[in-house]
Write an enzyme that holds these catalytic residues in place. Structure first.
Site, PDB file in Angstrom:
ATOM      1  N   ALA A  41     -18.783   3.168  -3.579  1.00 33.26           N
ATOM      2  CA  ALA A  41     -20.221   3.354  -3.353  1.00 33.26           C
ATOM      3  C   ALA A  41     -20.975   3.399  -4.688  1.00 33.26           C
ATOM      4  CB  ALA A  41     -20.446   4.636  -2.564  1.00 33.26           C
ATOM      5  N   TRP A  42     -20.405   4.080  -5.642  1.00 33.13           N
ATOM      6  CA  TRP A  42     -21.047   4.247  -6.947  1.00 33.13           C
ATOM      7  C   TRP A  42     -21.379   2.875  -7.567  1.00 33.13           C
ATOM      8  CZ3 TRP A  42     -17.830   3.320 -11.510  1.00 33.13           C
ATOM      9  CH2 TRP A  42     -18.491   3.555 -12.710  1.00 33.13           C
ATOM     10  N   LYS A  47       0.866  -1.191   0.000  1.00 31.74           N
ATOM     11  CA  LYS A  47       0.000   0.000   0.000  1.00 31.74           C
ATOM     12  C   LYS A  47       0.897   1.234   0.000  1.00 31.74           C
ATOM     13  CE  LYS A  47      -4.357   1.185   0.137  1.00 31.74           C
ATOM     14  NZ  LYS A  47      -5.513   0.538  -0.507  1.00 31.74           N
ATOM     15  N   GLY A  86     -18.198   7.525  -3.570  1.00 31.46           N
ATOM     16  CA  GLY A  86     -16.947   7.518  -4.320  1.00 31.46           C
ATOM     17  C   GLY A  86     -16.931   6.325  -5.250  1.00 31.46           C
ATOM     18  N   ASP A 141      -6.751   4.436  -4.896  1.00 28.37           N
ATOM     19  CA  ASP A 141      -7.498   4.266  -3.637  1.00 28.37           C
ATOM     20  C   ASP A 141      -8.133   5.633  -3.406  1.00 28.37           C
ATOM     21  OD1 ASP A 141      -8.034   2.508  -1.212  1.00 28.37           O
ATOM     22  OD2 ASP A 141      -7.160   4.220  -0.194  1.00 28.37           O
TER      23      ASP A 141
HETATM   24  P1  NDP Z   1     -13.386   7.812  -2.823  1.00 27.24           P
HETATM   25  O1  NDP Z   1     -12.475   8.889  -2.376  1.00 27.24           O
HETATM   26  O2  NDP Z   1     -13.686   7.659  -4.267  1.00 27.24           O
HETATM   27  O3  NDP Z   1     -14.778   7.908  -2.054  1.00 27.24           O
HETATM   28  C1  NDP Z   1     -14.897   8.057  -0.684  1.00 27.24           C
HETATM   29  C2  NDP Z   1     -16.295   8.619  -0.447  1.00 27.24           C
HETATM   30  O4  NDP Z   1     -16.561   8.648   0.938  1.00 27.24           O
HETATM   31  C3  NDP Z   1     -16.490  10.044  -0.949  1.00 27.24           C
HETATM   32  O5  NDP Z   1     -17.801  10.177  -1.414  1.00 27.24           O
HETATM   33  C4  NDP Z   1     -16.235  10.871   0.317  1.00 27.24           C
HETATM   34  O6  NDP Z   1     -16.886  12.129   0.269  1.00 27.24           O
HETATM   35  C5  NDP Z   1     -16.914   9.987   1.329  1.00 27.24           C
HETATM   36  N1  NDP Z   1     -16.417  10.193   2.685  1.00 27.24           N
HETATM   37  C6  NDP Z   1     -15.161  10.464   3.106  1.00 27.24           C
HETATM   38  N2  NDP Z   1     -15.133  10.552   4.432  1.00 27.24           N
HETATM   39  C7  NDP Z   1     -16.379  10.332   4.871  1.00 27.24           C
HETATM   40  C8  NDP Z   1     -16.986  10.282   6.146  1.00 27.24           C
HETATM   41  N3  NDP Z   1     -16.288  10.484   7.251  1.00 27.24           N
HETATM   42  N4  NDP Z   1     -18.319  10.004   6.200  1.00 27.24           N
HETATM   43  C9  NDP Z   1     -19.043   9.781   5.082  1.00 27.24           C
HETATM   44  N5  NDP Z   1     -18.523   9.821   3.858  1.00 27.24           N
HETATM   45  C10 NDP Z   1     -17.216  10.100   3.758  1.00 27.24           C
HETATM   46  O7  NDP Z   1     -12.761   6.443  -2.245  1.00 27.24           O
HETATM   47  P2  NDP Z   1     -13.082   4.964  -2.702  1.00 27.24           P
HETATM   48  O8  NDP Z   1     -14.524   4.828  -3.008  1.00 27.24           O
HETATM   49  O9  NDP Z   1     -12.077   4.551  -3.699  1.00 27.24           O
HETATM   50  O10 NDP Z   1     -12.720   4.166  -1.375  1.00 27.24           O
HETATM   51  C11 NDP Z   1     -13.630   4.086  -0.281  1.00 27.24           C
HETATM   52  C12 NDP Z   1     -13.162   3.014   0.666  1.00 27.24           C
HETATM   53  O11 NDP Z   1     -13.075   1.758  -0.031  1.00 27.24           O
HETATM   54  C13 NDP Z   1     -11.782   3.204   1.292  1.00 27.24           C
HETATM   55  O12 NDP Z   1     -11.784   2.609   2.566  1.00 27.24           O
HETATM   56  C14 NDP Z   1     -10.870   2.404   0.360  1.00 27.24           C
HETATM   57  O13 NDP Z   1      -9.666   2.012   0.986  1.00 27.24           O
HETATM   58  C15 NDP Z   1     -11.763   1.212   0.087  1.00 27.24           C
HETATM   59  N6  NDP Z   1     -11.448   0.446  -1.105  1.00 27.24           N
HETATM   60  C16 NDP Z   1     -11.428   1.053  -2.337  1.00 27.24           C
HETATM   61  C17 NDP Z   1     -11.197   0.303  -3.467  1.00 27.24           C
HETATM   62  C18 NDP Z   1     -11.293   0.887  -4.823  1.00 27.24           C
HETATM   63  O14 NDP Z   1     -11.272   0.113  -5.800  1.00 27.24           O
HETATM   64  N7  NDP Z   1     -11.445   2.187  -4.978  1.00 27.24           N
HETATM   65  C19 NDP Z   1     -10.857  -1.136  -3.369  1.00 27.24           C
HETATM   66  C20 NDP Z   1     -10.994  -1.680  -2.047  1.00 27.24           C
HETATM   67  C21 NDP Z   1     -11.245  -0.892  -0.957  1.00 27.24           C
HETATM   68  P3  NDP Z   1     -16.009  13.405  -0.178  1.00 27.24           P
HETATM   69  O15 NDP Z   1     -15.535  13.081  -1.571  1.00 27.24           O
HETATM   70  O16 NDP Z   1     -16.980  14.518  -0.114  1.00 27.24           O
HETATM   71  O17 NDP Z   1     -14.875  13.505   0.794  1.00 27.24           O
END
Ligand code: NDP
Length: 445
Positions: A240-241, A124, A237, A164
């Protein structure tokens, strides 16, 4: 082995690295029995070796902002374990990034990658740089400076970083461009690449899709499905999408998404053109939660609240670590939720997991449920090596069957005497055994 002794030593050696300690503790507690069953593990010091990264690179990243001011951030790459394949794991750009968080994520990645059945080790990296609010040029200058150090350590057969939090297609593009120039080669050194230059179809939505595929397998064990269910998702993000889209496709109504400022509840479901609206806001770097409620009058905005207070059947925490605590878990149990499936890494606190598991809800840890992202990165690496591209259906089918296999491995190793499946234990044991046996085969190195 005594888990407490090893943990105490770890805490002494690395004081204050709480996320790292938390992740190691969770794994050690669930593998204790299988570890002690095989005396060869202790003789080879597998545990003492697996909990320390092979190496950690820390470097400064100087860059110039648009006003001509010099900025300095910190960059990291944690190469944790390469017993079963090249180091593999994302890069995170976020102001909260520190060594403890990257070591927790890198450690988790070892077992997650092992679970995918693909040949990938764990690593990482990232930086405390915040891409939010920066211009494209600033992000480019930062990424180029970051790669100027990182490129010496990575390679398609050595260490293959990915995205990430804070690292999406734009950042991967700038990072790849600089690597290509420095190494003088065009190889699959990063995943999450653009489709025109080595990327894989389905990669952007793979983590969320995989999480829903996994949850669906869990639901099947109780003769349930997504059809007609209400689902709470957090964040909006990359993860979630994909989860929102796939859950909707399987017949569920996704009623929440969230941001750091609160969550929205939309009783009519977040789907179709509403998703396009959110993606447009995201692409232009704007807050998304409050504007959504302003645009769609049926939705309500709950400032500074978390979606876990909503009445839902399924909860998919997809935002960030420790975003679902004990009280949230108690709410979910009270509201009759049947399944909690982690899309993010470690979004549920240990106290929350205890509440959820004690109530015998279906619960899947991120290392199993969100492995679809890295699995599809592995599929991207395979396509790069073969120098060909699979179509959307082929990638999606492989992703789907990998998630089913991970689910089956968890059931195999995590089924308790009373029939309840402890997916945390199952995932840790299945992931651990493969890596530990590989380490035994390869000797003391
Ligand atoms: P993104 O940055 O794309 O999305 C994160 C989302 O969470 C954004 O909408 C952000 O909002 C929101 N967010 C951040 N902090 C908070 C909070 N405290 N409460 C509520 N919402 C919050 O990240 P990813 O979707 O890529 O990653 C999300 C998680 O999944 C992480 O833990 C990552 O390590 C894990 N993950 C990701 C993978 C991937 O393929 N992307 C693979 C495996 C795990 P805002 O943008 O407004 O800050």
């Amino acid at each position: 082995m005594k888990v407490n002794t090893i943990l105490a030593e770890l805490e002494k050696k690395h004081p204050g690295e709480v996320e790292y300690h938390q992740a190691v503790k969770e794994v050690l507690e669930s593998i204790e029995d299988v570890y002690n069953e095989n005396p060869r593990f202790a003789k080879a010091g597998i545990l003492q070796r697996i909990i320390e990264p092979d190496r950690v690179l820390t470097f400064k990243v100087p860059w110039m902002d648009d006003q001509g001011n010099v900025q300095v951030n910190l960059g990291y790459r944690v190469q944790f374990n390469n017993a079963i394949g090249p180091y593999k794991g994302g890069l995170r750009f976020h102001p909260t990034v520190n060594l403890s968080i990257l070591k927790f994520l890198g450690f988790e990645q070892i077992f997650k990658n092992s679970l995918t059945t693909l040949p990938m080790g764990g690593g990482k990296g990232g930086s405390d740089f915040d891409p939010k609010g920066k211009s494209d040029n600033e992000v480019m200058r930062f990424c180029q400076s970051f790669m100027l150090e990182l490129w010496k350590l990575i390679g398609p057969e050595t260490d293959v970083p990915a995205g990430d939090i804070g690292v999406g297609g734009r950042e991967i593009g700038f990072l790849f461009g600089m690597y290509k120039k420095l190494a003088h080669e065009h190889t699959g050194v990063l995943t999450g690449k653009g489709l025109n230059w080595g990327g894989s179809l389905v990669r952007p939505e793979a983590t969320g899709f995989g999480c829903v595929y996994f949850a669906n397998e869990m639901l099947k064990t109780r003769n349930e499905s997504f059809m007609g269910k209400k689902v709470a998702v957090s964040g909006f993000g990359n993860v979630a999408w994909g989860a929102v889209i796939k859950a909707t496709e399987l017949g569920a109504t996704v009623v929440t998404i969230s941001g750091p400022d609160g969550y929205i509840y939309d009783p009519n479901g977040i789907s179709g053109e509403k998703i396009d609206f959110l993606l447009r806001l995201r692409a232009s770097n704007q807050d998304i939660v409050e504007p959504y409620a302003a645009e769609y009058k049926e939705a309500t905005f709950h400032k500074d609240k978390r979606p876990w207070e909503a009445m839902v059947d399924i909860a998919l925490p997809c935002a960030t670590q420790n975003e679902l605590g004990k009280e949230d878990a108690m709410n979910l149990v009270k509201n009759g939720t049947i399944c909690v499936c982690e899309g993010a890494n470690m979004p549920c606190t240990p106290e929350a997991i205890e509440v959820i598991q004690n109530a015998k809800l279906l619960f899947a840890p991120g290392k199993a449920a969100n492995a679809g992202g890295v699995a599809t990165s592995g599929l991207e690496m395979t396509q790069n090596s073969m120098k060909l591209n699979w179509n959307r259906e082929e990638v999606d089918q492989r992703l789907h069957s990998i998630m089913i296999n991970i689910h089956n491995a968890c059931v195999k190793h995590g089924t308790c005497k009373d029939g309840y499946v402890d997916y945390v234990k199952g995932a840790n044991i299945a992931g651990f055994l493969k890596v530990a046996n590989a380490m035994l085969d390869q000797g003391l190195i």
